[in-house]
Design an enzyme around this catalytic site. Structure first.
Site, PDB file in Angstrom:
ATOM      1  N   CYS A 117      28.791 143.383 -51.292  1.00 41.78           N
ATOM      2  CA  CYS A 117      29.288 142.758 -50.421  1.00 41.78           C
ATOM      3  C   CYS A 117      30.116 141.517 -51.480  1.00 41.78           C
ATOM      4  O   CYS A 117      30.392 141.585 -52.125  1.00 41.78           O
ATOM      5  CB  CYS A 117      27.931 141.113 -50.612  1.00 41.78           C
ATOM      6  N   GLY A 130      27.348 134.463 -48.470  1.00 42.55           N
ATOM      7  CA  GLY A 130      27.161 134.557 -49.390  1.00 42.55           C
ATOM      8  C   GLY A 130      25.807 134.907 -49.639  1.00 42.55           C
ATOM      9  O   GLY A 130      24.618 134.821 -50.666  1.00 42.55           O
ATOM     10  N   LEU A 131      24.911 136.274 -48.966  1.00 44.12           N
ATOM     11  CA  LEU A 131      23.954 136.244 -48.624  1.00 44.12           C
ATOM     12  C   LEU A 131      22.920 135.461 -48.657  1.00 44.12           C
ATOM     13  O   LEU A 131      21.841 135.896 -50.126  1.00 44.12           O
ATOM     14  CB  LEU A 131      23.735 137.042 -49.944  1.00 44.12           C
ATOM     15  N   ASN A 179      33.687 136.367 -42.682  1.00 41.54           N
ATOM     16  CA  ASN A 179      32.211 135.506 -43.127  1.00 41.54           C
ATOM     17  C   ASN A 179      31.751 135.471 -44.521  1.00 41.54           C
ATOM     18  O   ASN A 179      32.733 136.388 -45.080  1.00 41.54           O
ATOM     19  CB  ASN A 179      30.585 136.119 -42.087  1.00 41.54           C
ATOM     20  N   ALA A 180      32.016 134.485 -44.422  1.00 39.97           N
ATOM     21  CA  ALA A 180      31.366 133.888 -46.142  1.00 39.97           C
ATOM     22  C   ALA A 180      29.802 133.907 -46.653  1.00 39.97           C
ATOM     23  O   ALA A 180      30.166 132.149 -46.695  1.00 39.97           O
ATOM     24  CB  ALA A 180      32.793 133.272 -46.628  1.00 39.97           C
ATOM     25  N   ASN A 227      17.805 146.163 -47.410  1.00 40.85           N
ATOM     26  CA  ASN A 227      18.652 146.115 -47.622  1.00 40.85           C
ATOM     27  C   ASN A 227      18.490 144.964 -49.542  1.00 40.85           C
ATOM     28  O   ASN A 227      17.556 143.704 -48.917  1.00 40.85           O
ATOM     29  CB  ASN A 227      19.949 144.966 -46.416  1.00 40.85           C
ATOM     30  N   ILE A 231      30.940 151.248 -43.151  1.00 32.92           N
ATOM     31  CA  ILE A 231      31.571 150.861 -44.356  1.00 32.92           C
ATOM     32  C   ILE A 231      31.000 148.845 -44.729  1.00 32.92           C
ATOM     33  O   ILE A 231      30.633 148.613 -43.930  1.00 32.92           O
ATOM     34  CB  ILE A 231      33.200 150.319 -44.225  1.00 32.92           C
TER      35      ILE A 231
END
Lengths: 317, 271
Positions: free
Chosen positions: A143, A86-87, A83-84, A113, A204
């Site tokens: 991240c 990007g928050l 996944n990308a 979080n 992790i």
């Protein structure tokens, strides 16, 4: 109709948990939480009662809304997802008005979080959450999909120390630091976080990875790289927990990585974790976190020595 | 010790306000429509009872190394049977092409929002290639809507694989393949008929991105309402992972749960 999760009991009725745990003194109903980034209350609430989990870790929140990365954000790997995102998130103010009160209204134990592009971002969010009903904070310094903050802090022990020292002065809430496996020796950032005031560690986060489309010769994901999660990363997560437990006896640890069954959660507990988070499994089976919790609850029946240690806030090793 | 004895029925789960998670269903039919395109039918009371046009079903591989679901728009519902149409584009879809009656597969759905087909209108179903399946389902739903009609306008690469299925429900069917032109060629050809018909036309569309943008522009030019069902590489399919986004005038939204249907205005297309 048989759903995967229903094979392990009725997810629609409240469960009397037999085995609890404590993470940095905070009581959890059972040792299983969701992992950040894979849990959105608005989406998950249709599938099961999320307040039954040990804790729910909500998606990373930033001071202002973030749009995340454009284009294609995901690819599949062997026994894994990349996944990308990007928050992408609607910001801390929205979180305080919407998700958090809804989760507290159903009596969930909530881990908020925290994401940021710089130290000031993290500090602003932590200051706002300090005055909220969130049960614990998890600081995302791991991240791999943001250009600043995230993993760039978690791979630099000096930057990590500076950040955690500053956040420690802002809040008395129990602060978990979520670590990246994309380092040579994970015990180095682990020690930096603990010596700067972290109450617990979670590990992790995802491993850096990518796929290439062989028709075009180009990366599948627009952001090129993303974070790998899923059953493929289980051995990596276990080794990381084992090494941090050995280096830092006594620090509470939440084990994450590739957990999709009670048996795999149990491996993390034997490696020295106080609790676990279930992440990618929820992307392909929405009720996976609760199923894992139920399976683990039964597995702990035959392991009273481990169950007693967890209930008392201690770990197997 | 808790024992695993209670399995809620579809009705009980629905009544409790919960959504059935991934579950196992039996394949009743799988047939090849043309090279690389299949029509897969399975039995599932819940999905058959709830799937609205443009809603999709996540189908999961039986290979434990392929975990992510493949999303497919529901093409048809008959009794408790649900039909999908899909193209073989990789190893996951190749596996689904090999499924036979009696095999089982895990599914979850129906997911996403749906086309609004409740208005009295002549719905113009504009699809290209594998955008055809959700519009077959739309034609099926519209056939049961009093005061509404449907006109299918389908474009194919070569074989007109969806015409037989949409023909069961649509009031008229126009189709074209790349040797003659595209769906815009067809829309231009029938535009007088559409604009002067008894019912006002409304476009529902699904297909490749460039086609849908052209359809949105055509709709804007003719002042016709236009709903578009988008495709994007997805993760979970139910709104939790935020992997399948599209940029809209309301910000970056999730295709799986804010969509897959968006209005032309919301996308800012064809302005």
């Amino acid at each position: 109709m048989t759903t995967d999760s229903m094979q392990h009991g009725n997810l629609y009725e409240r469960h009397e948990w037999k085995h609890s745990t404590k993470v940095a003194g905070v009581p959890w109903k059972n040792p299983v939480a969701t992992a950040s980034g894979t849990f959105q209350y608005a989406a998950v609430r249709w599938f099961y009662d999320v307040s039954q989990l040990g804790a729910v870790t909500t998606k990373g929140v930033s001071p202002v809304p973030w749009e995340g990365n454009p284009g294609i954000r995901t690819a599949e790997g062997p026994s894994s997802n990349i996944n990308a995102v990007g928050l992408q998130n609607p910001g801390v103010d929205h979180y305080l008005e919407d998700d958090l009160p809804k989760l507290k209204a159903i009596n969930a134990t909530v881990i908020a979080n925290v994401a940021g592009h710089c130290d000031d971002d993290y500090a602003e969010v932590v200051a706002k959450l300090d005055d909220s009903p969130a049960d614990m904070l998890e600081i995302n310094v791991s991240c791999p999909n943001v250009s600043a903050g995230g993993m760039s802090v978690g791979t630099d022990p000096v930057a990590l120390s500076r950040l955690i020292t500053r956040l420690r002065r802002i809040t008395d809430k129990k602060m978990i630091v979520k670590l990246t496996p994309n380092v040579t020796d994970i015990t180095v950032p682990a020690r930096a976080a603990v010596e700067s005031g972290a109450d617990a560690l979670s590990l992790i986060n995802t491993l850096l990875g990518m796929r290439i489309n062989i028709r075009t010769g180009e990366p599948v994901i627009t952001h090129v790289t993303g974070g790998v999660s899923g059953p493929a990363v289980l051995p990596v997560g276990l080794a990381a927990v084992w090494r941090v437990r050995t280096a830092l006896p006594g620090i509470p640890i939440i084990g994450i990585g590739g957990i999709d069954s009670g048996e795999k959660a149990l491996e993390y507990l034997y490696a020295g974790a106080n609790a676990v988070e279930v992440g990618a499994a929820a992307l392909f089976e929405p009720t996976a976190p609760l199923r894992v919790a139920r399976e683990l609850d039964d597995l702990l029946d035959t392991r009273p020595e481990l169950a007693d240690k967890l209930a008392g806030g201690e770990t197997w090793r | 010790m808790t024992t695993a004895t209670f399995t809620p029925t579809v009705a009980e789960a629905t009544q409790a306000g919960f959504f059935p998670s991934r579950h196992t269903v039996e394949i009743v039919d799988n047939r090849k429509l043309t090279d690389g395109v299949y029509r897969l039918t399975f039995r599932d009371e819940y999905i058959a009872g709830h799937a609205r046009p443009a809603q999709f079903v996540d189908v999961y591989s039986n290979d434990p190394t392929r975990l992510m679901p493949r999303p497919f728009g529901v093409a048809e519902v008959n009794g408790d049977e649900v039909s999908l149409m899909f193209a073989v584009v990789g190893k996951g879809t190749a596996e689904f092409a090999r499924l036979q009656a009696g095999d089982t597969v895990r599914v979850m759905g129906p997911l996403g929002n749906s086309f609004n087909t409740k208005e009295p209108a002549n719905y113009v179903l504009v699809a290209g290639g594998l955008g055809v399946p959700p519009l077959v389902r739309a034609a099926q739903a519209i056939a049961g809507t009093p005061g509404a009609t449907s006109t299918a306008v389908f474009g194919y690469r070569n074989v007109h694989f969806g015409d037989e299925y949409v023909g069961r429900y649509a009031d008229s069917v126009y189709s074209i393949d790349e040797s003659e032109g595209n769906v815009i060629t067809l829309l231009d050809r029938i535009s007088d008929e559409l604009m002067n018909g008894e019912l006002k036309p409304a476009i529902l569309s699904c297909g490749p991105l460039p086609m849908m943008k052209a359809v949105a522009a055509w709709a804007a030019k003719h002042g016709i309402e236009c709903q578009l069902s988008l495709e994007q590489r997805m993760g979970c399919g139910y709104g939790t992972c935020v992997l399948c986004t599209v940029d809209t005038l309301d910000g970056r939204l999730k295709v799986c749960s804010d969509g897959p249907v968006f209005t032309r205005e919301r996308l800012g297309w064809g302005e």
